[in-house]
Design a protein around this motif. Structure first.
Motif, PDB file in Angstrom:
ATOM      1  N   ALA A  25       0.850  -1.193   0.000  1.00 57.30           N
ATOM      2  CA  ALA A  25       0.000   0.000   0.000  1.00 57.30           C
ATOM      3  C   ALA A  25       0.882   1.238   0.000  1.00 57.30           C
ATOM      4  N   ALA A  27      -0.071   4.057   1.149  1.00 54.90           N
ATOM      5  CA  ALA A  27      -0.481   4.940   2.248  1.00 54.90           C
ATOM      6  C   ALA A  27      -1.053   4.088   3.358  1.00 54.90           C
ATOM      7  N   HIS A  28      -1.128   4.671   4.549  1.00 57.66           N
ATOM      8  CA  HIS A  28      -1.774   3.963   5.645  1.00 57.66           C
ATOM      9  C   HIS A  28      -3.229   3.736   5.310  1.00 57.66           C
TER      10      HIS A  28
ATOM     11  N   HIS B 370       4.493   0.659  12.100  1.00 57.94           N
ATOM     12  CA  HIS B 370       4.229   1.902  11.372  1.00 57.94           C
ATOM     13  C   HIS B 370       4.750   1.862   9.944  1.00 57.94           C
ATOM     14  N   LYS B 494       3.009   9.529   5.609  1.00 55.10           N
ATOM     15  CA  LYS B 494       2.732   8.093   5.519  1.00 55.10           C
ATOM     16  C   LYS B 494       3.920   7.359   4.901  1.00 55.10           C
ATOM     17  N   PRO B 495       4.484   6.414   5.601  1.00 58.14           N
ATOM     18  CA  PRO B 495       5.639   5.700   5.024  1.00 58.14           C
ATOM     19  C   PRO B 495       5.245   4.931   3.761  1.00 58.14           C
ATOM     20  N   TYR B 498       4.783   1.144   4.138  1.00 60.22           N
ATOM     21  CA  TYR B 498       3.736   0.536   4.963  1.00 60.22           C
ATOM     22  C   TYR B 498       2.922  -0.474   4.150  1.00 60.22           C
TER      23      TYR B 498
END
Lengths: 159, 522
Positions: A25, A27-28, B370, B494-495, B498
């Protein structure tokens, strides 16, 4: 034959690479703190992420209804970046000393019946024309353009 | 004719449930969907289980005993959990189950909100339960003493972390030497929660079950609060955790499963896997007993036998000679654990890479929560973040801060500094303003790729320590030393690394209906 094998391996590697990229992904993709459904990510054409900032916190919600419904948990003054009709140009809503404000002329859509469509059907718009255009494009029936006060009252009533 | 068929079907079902005691042997691989038959006893129970004398064991004599009282409210809340357990068990043992969710729940909540100042003798509160299930009480009591003494050691001032860890190892040996000891091996939780009676209690008594799981949250979350953190920070940390406990965790009725030690105290669970496993196995024994005692289909004799089987299943003696990380999957002797976390057994739907954590989704415990990059194998372990009821391990201070800033409510970060004996504790208010035990702390943050984040995002107890690190790592020579307030205002976004594991919740076949309705989420 050897060449064919190499081509096949290369194609498979490319396919694997594509899968790997898709499975990571960008983004989170968390869940909305209020409705617990997945956040809807922004696209090139349309913003969907609702970001609330207060102090050093930065919390994402699925829609502006969810923010207002969950606001008791959020302490202090809030700045809400609500997706508008234009990607990359959010409408900034504020809660200062408990009082909500929005840029003049902002109208709200809040027609969703179930949260699975809340990201598309609880949004803010800069004008009546953009509201009408969005509603028509999405085929949303019975949409009513709400002022900020009407929107807040509706959330309070439905919550 | 129809009536006859129905009657025959009903009779067959009754016979299948009531009399088929015989099928499950130790090590027999059950169907991982819910079993329909009652577990069978072993060939022989340990002799002590039929000994009706009290055989009461007490604390290992030590200078640290009762150090728990240094954080008085924490001690009181822990004492109150004993009252909650005992009151519910006495109700189940005396036919008061119909009042559990009403009158008895109210009584227990009153005690939890006004907790006792001293430990309460659970046996005095539950005499009938003790008479009926004396051997169970011995197992509970002995494990609860391990709980308390471990806390006492970690609460002791003026001892180094190394001294505390050595003493905890001794405590584990002291505990394990007794026949009532629960195994420290990881056990398969899906297996242990897959019997015909399993989940009866949580379905029929969701509020009281919520209390039990709330106690287990408190009894496990405290270890990372105490482990390798300065004793001066314990009260401030408990101010956050205690509020969370009494306001939220006790009253949750929507948990998928009981809280696991590795979920709430991952650092402690990794360092002391036997103890973490023993606590989880103890808590699962509580769940088994609750289910057995509240299953109205069981006779009194069946209940007694099933409680004994449940005890036997988790005893250390039952698993003697077995090893962590091995065992036939989904059996009583399945001692596998998720990669990177020897302090937790396999969970429902999990494999060695992934496990489902209620409230957080699917997790890989070898990765940063995270940025999804693998946690370093050695050296500084980064940090943990406690917020919203969970505790997650992250690679660096940026990951910790941003994870906390994306979570509603107060948060605690416990981070590695340049000195392995000096853990920084950061506590934030609800707006993400941080306070720390090291007022001269200096932060390094030179945003780069996350696979190296444990190098470019760090915290130091002083400017001198920061300078020493920069000197050793000249790539950061232009880095600005950040104060706490400057660091707190930053956000790394945002990493890109992730990775969300997108699999359905194994505990719920249907989506939760309430949250899907407008206005129905809370």
């Amino acid at each position: 034959m050897k060449h064919k094998s190499k081509t096949l391996i290369a194609a498979l590697l490319m396919l694997c690479g594509t899968f790997a990229i898709n499975s990571v992904a960008l983004a989170h993709e968390a869940d909305c703190p209020y409705c617990k459904l997945k956040l809807v990510q922004n696209t090139k054409e349309e913003d969907n992420e609702v970001v609330v900032k207060f102090g050093n916190k930065r919390i994402e919600y699925r829609c502006i209804y969810c923010v207002v419904a969950d606001q008791a948990k959020l302490k202090g003054d809030l700045v809400v970046y609500a997706p508008s009709e234009k990607a990359g140009s959010p409408i900034v809503l504020k809660r200062t000393d408990g009082k909500w404000t929005a840029p003049e002329g902002t109208l709200f859509l809040n027609t969703f019946k179930r949260h699975k469509t809340c990201a598309a059907e609880s949004r803010a718009f800069t004008s009546r024309a953009s509201f009408d255009k969005y509603v028509k494009a999405k085929g949303i029936e019975g949409a009513k353009a709400l002022t900020l006060a009407e929107f807040l009252a509706e959330v309070a009533k439905k919550k | 004719m129809k009536i006859t068929i129905l009657a025959l079907t009903f009779a067959a079902l009754m016979v299948a449930h009531g009399t088929a005691l015989a099928q499950e042997h130790q090590g027999h691989k059950p169907n991982m969907t819910m079993a329909t038959e009652l577990p069978k006893p072993p060939d022989k129970f340990p002799a002590w289980m039929s000994n009706r004398t009290a055989d009461h064991l007490f604390y290992k004599p030590a200078s640290y005993n009762w150090e728990i009282l240094r954080v008085r409210r924490f001690a009181q809340d822990m004492f109150a959990t004993g009252v909650g357990h005992a009151r519910a068990y006495e109700a189940l043992a005396t036919g008061q189950a119909p009042q559990l969710e009403t009158r008895i729940y109210e009584e227990i909540v009153r005690v939890l909100k006004n907790p006792p100042s001293i430990p309460i003798d659970e046996q005095a509160l539950a005499p009938t339960f003790l008479r009926k299930y004396g051997s169970l009480e011995k197992v509970f009591d002995w494990a609860h003493i391990l709980h308390f003494q471990t806390i006492d050691v970690l609460s002791k001032p003026n001892w180094t972390d190394a001294q505390k860890e050595a003493e905890i190892e001794k405590l584990w040996q002291f505990y394990s030497a007794q026949p009532y000891a629960i195994t420290g091996l990881p056990m398969n939780m899906a297996y242990l929660d897959g019997f015909s009676y399993s989940a009866t209690f949580r379905k029929n008594y969701p509020k009281v079950n919520g209390l039990f799981w709330g106690y287990h949250w408190l009894q496990t979350v405290n270890y990372d609060m105490l482990y390798r953190t300065p004793v001066e920070t314990h009260a401030a940390q408990y101010e956050v955790l205690g509020a969370r406990y009494i306001e939220e965790e006790l009253f949750k009725t929507d948990r998928d499963f009981m809280p696991m030690t590795a979920e709430t105290s991952p650092r402690f669970a990794k360092r002391f896997p036997q103890i973490a496993n023993a606590f989880d196995n103890l808590h699962m024994l509580h769940d088994n007993v609750n289910d057995i005692l509240s299953d109205s289909r069981l006779t009194e004799q069946q209940r007694k036998e099933q409680v004994n089987i449940a005890i036997w299943r988790v005893l250390a003696s039952t698993h003697q000679g077995e090893e962590s990380g091995t065992g036939e999957p989904n059996t009583l002797h399945d001692h596998r654990h998720p990669m990177g976390m020897p302090g937790m057994g396999m969970m429902k739907g999990s494999d060695e890479e992934l496990m489902f954590m209620s409230g957080m989704g699917w997790m890989n415990m070898t990765e940063c929560a995270h940025c999804s990059i693998s946690l370093p194998e050695s050296g500084p372990w980064g940090a943990t973040v406690t917020a919203n009821g969970w505790t997650m391990t992250v690679r660096c201070m940026l990951c910790a801060r941003d994870m906390a800033s994306e979570t509603i409510g107060r948060a605690i970060i416990r981070g590695a500094t340049e000195d392995p004996n000096k853990t920084i504790v950061l506590i934030s208010d609800e707006e993400g303003n941080w306070k720390t035990n090291f007022p001269n702390a200096v932060f390094l943050e030179v945003m780069a790729d996350h696979p190296e984040c444990s190098g470019w995002s760090r915290v130091f107890t002083s400017k001198a320590a920061f300078d020493a690190y920069v000197k050793e790592n000249p790539e950061y020579k232009d880095a600005e030393p950040l104060t706490l307030s400057a660091w707190a205002q930053k956000n790394g976004g945002k990493p890109e690394t992730y990775r969300r594991v997108d699999k359905p919740n194994p505990y719920r076949s249907d989506p939760p209906p309430a949250s899907d309705e407008q206005g129905g989420a809370q």
